[in-house]
Motif scaffolding. Structure first.
Motif, mmCIF file in Angstrom:
data_model
loop_
_atom_site.group_PDB
_atom_site.id
_atom_site.type_symbol
_atom_site.label_atom_id
_atom_site.label_comp_id
_atom_site.label_asym_id
_atom_site.label_seq_id
_atom_site.Cartn_x
_atom_site.Cartn_y
_atom_site.Cartn_z
ATOM 1 N N ALA A 1 1.513 19.751 7.110
ATOM 2 C CA ALA A 1 2.342 19.173 6.053
ATOM 3 C C ALA A 1 1.848 17.783 5.662
ATOM 4 C CB ALA A 1 3.796 19.113 6.518
ATOM 5 N N ARG A 2 1.289 17.048 6.628
ATOM 6 C CA ARG A 2 0.855 15.679 6.320
ATOM 7 C C ARG A 2 -0.388 15.655 5.435
ATOM 8 N NH1 ARG A 2 -0.683 16.107 11.830
ATOM 9 N NH2 ARG A 2 -2.906 15.770 12.244
ATOM 10 N N TYR A 3 -1.178 16.749 5.446
ATOM 11 C CA TYR A 3 -2.345 16.845 4.564
ATOM 12 C C TYR A 3 -2.045 17.686 3.326
ATOM 13 C CZ TYR A 3 -4.816 15.256 8.785
ATOM 14 O OH TYR A 3 -5.229 14.564 9.891
ATOM 15 N N THR B 1 0.840 -1.194 0.000
ATOM 16 C CA THR B 1 0.000 0.000 0.000
ATOM 17 C C THR B 1 0.873 1.241 0.000
ATOM 18 O OG1 THR B 1 -1.624 -1.190 1.300
ATOM 19 C CG2 THR B 1 -1.847 1.197 1.218
ATOM 20 N N PRO B 2 0.571 2.244 -0.835
ATOM 21 C CA PRO B 2 1.390 3.452 -0.878
ATOM 22 C C PRO B 2 1.429 4.142 0.479
ATOM 23 C CG PRO B 2 -0.177 3.399 -2.699
ATOM 24 C CD PRO B 2 -0.533 2.287 -1.799
ATOM 25 N N ASN B 3 2.568 4.669 0.811
ATOM 26 C CA ASN B 3 2.735 5.403 2.060
ATOM 27 C C ASN B 3 2.541 6.885 1.793
ATOM 28 O OD1 ASN B 3 3.452 6.552 4.442
ATOM 29 N ND2 ASN B 3 5.528 5.704 4.524
ATOM 30 N N PRO B 4 1.479 7.515 2.342
ATOM 31 C CA PRO B 4 1.213 8.916 2.046
ATOM 32 C C PRO B 4 2.293 9.854 2.533
ATOM 33 C CG PRO B 4 -0.233 8.115 3.788
ATOM 34 C CD PRO B 4 0.486 6.931 3.247
ATOM 35 N N THR B 5 3.095 9.407 3.514
ATOM 36 C CA THR B 5 4.152 10.285 4.011
ATOM 37 C C THR B 5 5.268 10.450 2.998
ATOM 38 O OG1 THR B 5 5.268 8.420 5.084
ATOM 39 C CG2 THR B 5 3.660 9.646 6.400
ATOM 40 N N SER B 6 5.313 9.552 1.993
ATOM 41 C CA SER B 6 6.363 9.641 0.986
ATOM 42 C C SER B 6 5.884 10.348 -0.276
ATOM 43 C CB SER B 6 6.862 8.234 0.635
ATOM 44 O OG SER B 6 5.815 7.475 0.049
ATOM 45 N N THR B 7 4.690 10.937 -0.227
ATOM 46 C CA THR B 7 4.133 11.618 -1.385
ATOM 47 C C THR B 7 5.033 12.775 -1.807
ATOM 48 O OG1 THR B 7 1.891 11.068 -0.679
ATOM 49 C CG2 THR B 7 2.130 12.842 -2.278
ATOM 50 N N THR B 8 5.273 12.868 -3.086
ATOM 51 C CA THR B 8 6.046 13.994 -3.612
ATOM 52 C C THR B 8 5.094 14.973 -4.279
ATOM 53 O OG1 THR B 8 6.421 12.801 -5.688
ATOM 54 C CG2 THR B 8 8.105 12.596 -3.963
ATOM 55 N N TYR B 9 5.412 16.256 -4.160
ATOM 56 C CA TYR B 9 4.564 17.303 -4.706
ATOM 57 C C TYR B 9 5.340 18.103 -5.740
ATOM 58 C CZ TYR B 9 1.666 16.209 -0.645
ATOM 59 O OH TYR B 9 0.901 15.558 0.285
ATOM 60 N N SER B 10 4.614 18.600 -6.715
ATOM 61 C CA SER B 10 5.242 19.422 -7.736
ATOM 62 C C SER B 10 5.693 20.742 -7.125
ATOM 63 C CB SER B 10 4.257 19.688 -8.876
ATOM 64 O OG SER B 10 3.184 20.509 -8.424
ATOM 65 N N TRP C 1 -15.173 10.498 3.089
ATOM 66 C CA TRP C 1 -14.433 11.517 2.351
ATOM 67 C C TRP C 1 -13.116 11.849 3.049
ATOM 68 C CZ3 TRP C 1 -14.125 13.398 -2.271
ATOM 69 C CH2 TRP C 1 -15.223 13.312 -3.135
ATOM 70 N N GLN C 2 -13.138 11.861 4.363
ATOM 71 C CA GLN C 2 -11.902 12.143 5.096
ATOM 72 C C GLN C 2 -10.840 11.085 4.816
ATOM 73 O OE1 GLN C 2 -12.189 13.510 9.282
ATOM 74 N NE2 GLN C 2 -14.396 13.314 8.992
ATOM 75 N N ARG C 3 -11.237 9.832 4.853
ATOM 76 C CA ARG C 3 -10.271 8.756 4.599
ATOM 77 C C ARG C 3 -9.735 8.832 3.175
ATOM 78 N NH1 ARG C 3 -14.128 6.195 7.864
ATOM 79 N NH2 ARG C 3 -15.295 5.424 6.059
ATOM 80 N N ARG C 4 -10.591 9.236 2.264
ATOM 81 C CA ARG C 4 -10.164 9.360 0.867
ATOM 82 C C ARG C 4 -9.176 10.514 0.698
ATOM 83 N NH1 ARG C 4 -14.313 10.272 -4.272
ATOM 84 N NH2 ARG C 4 -12.700 10.537 -5.880
ATOM 85 N N LEU C 5 -9.439 11.627 1.376
ATOM 86 C CA LEU C 5 -8.591 12.805 1.232
ATOM 87 C C LEU C 5 -7.286 12.692 2.014
ATOM 88 C CD1 LEU C 5 -11.347 15.577 1.552
ATOM 89 C CD2 LEU C 5 -10.017 15.059 -0.503
ATOM 90 N N SER C 6 -7.326 11.992 3.132
ATOM 91 C CA SER C 6 -6.151 11.952 4.007
ATOM 92 C C SER C 6 -5.013 11.120 3.436
ATOM 93 C CB SER C 6 -6.539 11.400 5.380
ATOM 94 O OG SER C 6 -6.813 10.014 5.309
ATOM 95 N N GLY C 7 -5.357 10.115 2.624
ATOM 96 C CA GLY C 7 -4.327 9.199 2.155
ATOM 97 C C GLY C 7 -4.026 8.099 3.159
ATOM 98 N N TYR C 8 -4.704 8.153 4.310
ATOM 99 C CA TYR C 8 -4.504 7.144 5.345
ATOM 100 C C TYR C 8 -5.736 6.244 5.479
ATOM 101 C CZ TYR C 8 -0.484 9.902 6.875
ATOM 102 O OH TYR C 8 0.708 10.575 6.929
ATOM 103 N N GLY C 9 -6.535 6.175 4.434
ATOM 104 C CA GLY C 9 -7.751 5.382 4.492
ATOM 105 C C GLY C 9 -7.497 3.923 4.798
ATOM 106 N N PHE C 10 -6.350 3.404 4.357
ATOM 107 C CA PHE C 10 -6.038 1.998 4.611
ATOM 108 C C PHE C 10 -5.824 1.731 6.099
ATOM 109 C CE2 PHE C 10 -2.101 4.248 3.982
ATOM 110 C CZ PHE C 10 -1.204 3.691 4.882
ATOM 111 N N LEU C 11 -5.613 2.807 6.873
ATOM 112 C CA LEU C 11 -5.496 2.685 8.327
ATOM 113 C C LEU C 11 -6.779 3.121 9.031
ATOM 114 C CD1 LEU C 11 -1.896 4.164 8.840
ATOM 115 C CD2 LEU C 11 -2.566 1.755 8.887
ATOM 116 N N ASN C 12 -7.810 3.411 8.230
ATOM 117 C CA ASN C 12 -9.093 3.891 8.759
ATOM 118 C C ASN C 12 -8.922 5.208 9.519
ATOM 119 O OD1 ASN C 12 -11.902 3.617 8.947
ATOM 120 N ND2 ASN C 12 -11.758 2.767 11.017
#
Length: 278
Positions: free
Chosen positions: A134-136, A3-12, A95-106
C-alpha cells in the motif's frame, strides 16, 4: 515550505481499483498449485513468493519465438549470460528514491523484510518476492535467494540484494491498461530459467495425479480458471501452449468432478440404507 508526506497521498478511484484488482489477482495466483516451472506461496494480502526452478527439463526456445509479437521482456537482458549486470537487472538507487516518494529521507524501495531473513534456501531454485504494498501502491519484485546466480552485484554495497528488479512488466504500471500478475511471473521465469521455457505456465500434470479426488477437483478447477484468464487477457507468445494445457486440465477437472459426484451419491445411498436398517 514543508516536504510532502507520501503517506498522505490520495489516489483516484481508477488508481485504487487498479491496485485492488492486482491484489485480487495475487490471491488467485497464489492459491493455484501445479505449475511445472514455479510454485507460489502467499504471505499475507500484499506479498507472494515465487519459487522458480533454475534448470527445468524443457526444450530450448528458438530465437524466433523470443522475438514474436506479444513478448514484452527487455531484449537486452536476454542477450546477457548469467549472471547479468546489475545495471540491466536492478532499479538504481536514484530511481528508487524517485519512485518511492521517500527520497527526501534517502529511502528507496525496500521489501518488508531483507532477503537475508529468507529461510527457503534451495540451490536448485531461485526465490522471488512479488509484492504490491500500500505504501508504494504498485507492484515490484525482488530476488530473495541465489542473487549471485542472476546478478553481478557490487561487492561493496550489501543493500543491492534488496533492490527491486528492473522489469518491463512492472514498469508499465502507470500506462493505460492493467499490469497482470501472470505477466510479471512470466518475465521472472524467463530471466531465471536456463533454458528459457517455451511456456512459463506449463502444467505439472503429475502433481494432480498425486491428489485425492476432492483435492484434485479443487486444484484442477483453480488451474483451469487461471489459464483461461491468461488466454483471455492478451496475446502472448506462449498462448498456444497455454491453450493446449488448458484443454487437458479442464478435461481432467470435469472427469474428476463426475467421479466425485458419482461417489458422493453412492455414499449417500449407503448412508440412507444404513439409516433404514436402524
Amino acid at each position: 515550505m514543508s516536504t510532502p508526506n507520501p503517506t498522505s497521498t490520495t489516489y483516484s478511484s481508477e488508481e485504487q481499483r487498479k491496485f485492488n484488482d492486482f491484489l485480487l489477482e495475487l490471491l488467485d495466483v497464489g492459491c493455484t498449485k501445479g505449475f511445472h516451472n514455479f510454485s507460489t506461496h502467499l504471505r499475507g494480502r500484499e506479498e507472494m513468493t515465487v519459487k522458480i526452478v533454475n534448470e527445468p527439463s524443457i526444450p530450448v526456445v528458438l530465437s524466433s519465438q523470443v522475438a514474436s509479437p506479444g513478448f514484452s521482456l527487455n531484449q537486452s537482458i536476454l542477450r546477457e549470460n548469467l549472471p547479468r549486470s546489475r545495471q540491466s537487472m536492478l532499479l538504481s538507487g536514484r530511481w528508487q528514491r524517485r519512485l518511492s516518494g521517500y527520497g527526501f529521507l534517502n529511502v528507496g524501495l525496500p521489501p518488508a523484510s531483507p532477503s537475508e531473513h529468507e529461510t527457503d534456501q534451495d540451490s536448485g531454485c531461485t526465490l522471488f518476492l512479488l509484492a504490491c504494498y500500500a505504501r508504494y501502491h504498485r507492484p515490484y519484485a525482488w530476488v530473495r535467494t541465489n542473487h549471485h546466480r542472476l546478478i553481478r552485484l557490487n561487492a561493496h554495497d550489501a543493500t543491492e540484494k534488496d533492490h527491486p528488479l528492473k522489469l518491463r512488466s512492472t514498469s508499465q504500471w502507470n500506462l493505460p491498461g492493467r499490469v497482470r500478475v501472470w505477466d510479471i511471473i512470466a518475465e521472472l521465469v524467463t530471466i531465471s530459467c536456463q533454458p528459457m521455457p517455451p511456456n512459463p505456465f506449463q502444467v505439472d500434470f503429475d502433481y494432480f495425479d498425486t491428489l485425492e479426488p476432492h483435492e484434485r477437483a479443487l486444484a484442477s478447477g483453480a488451474m483451469t480458471r487461471i489459464l483461461l484468464q491468461i488466454l483471455t487477457t492478451g496475446t502472448r507468445r506462449y498462448n498456444t501452449k497455454v491453450q493446449d494445457d488448458l484443454l487437458l486440465i479442464s478435461q481432467r477437472h470435469f472427469a474428476t468432478m463426475v467421479y466425485v459426484m458419482a461417489h458422493s451419491k453412492d455414499e449417500e445411498k449407503q448412508q440412507n440404507a444404513i439409516s433404514n436398517v436402524k
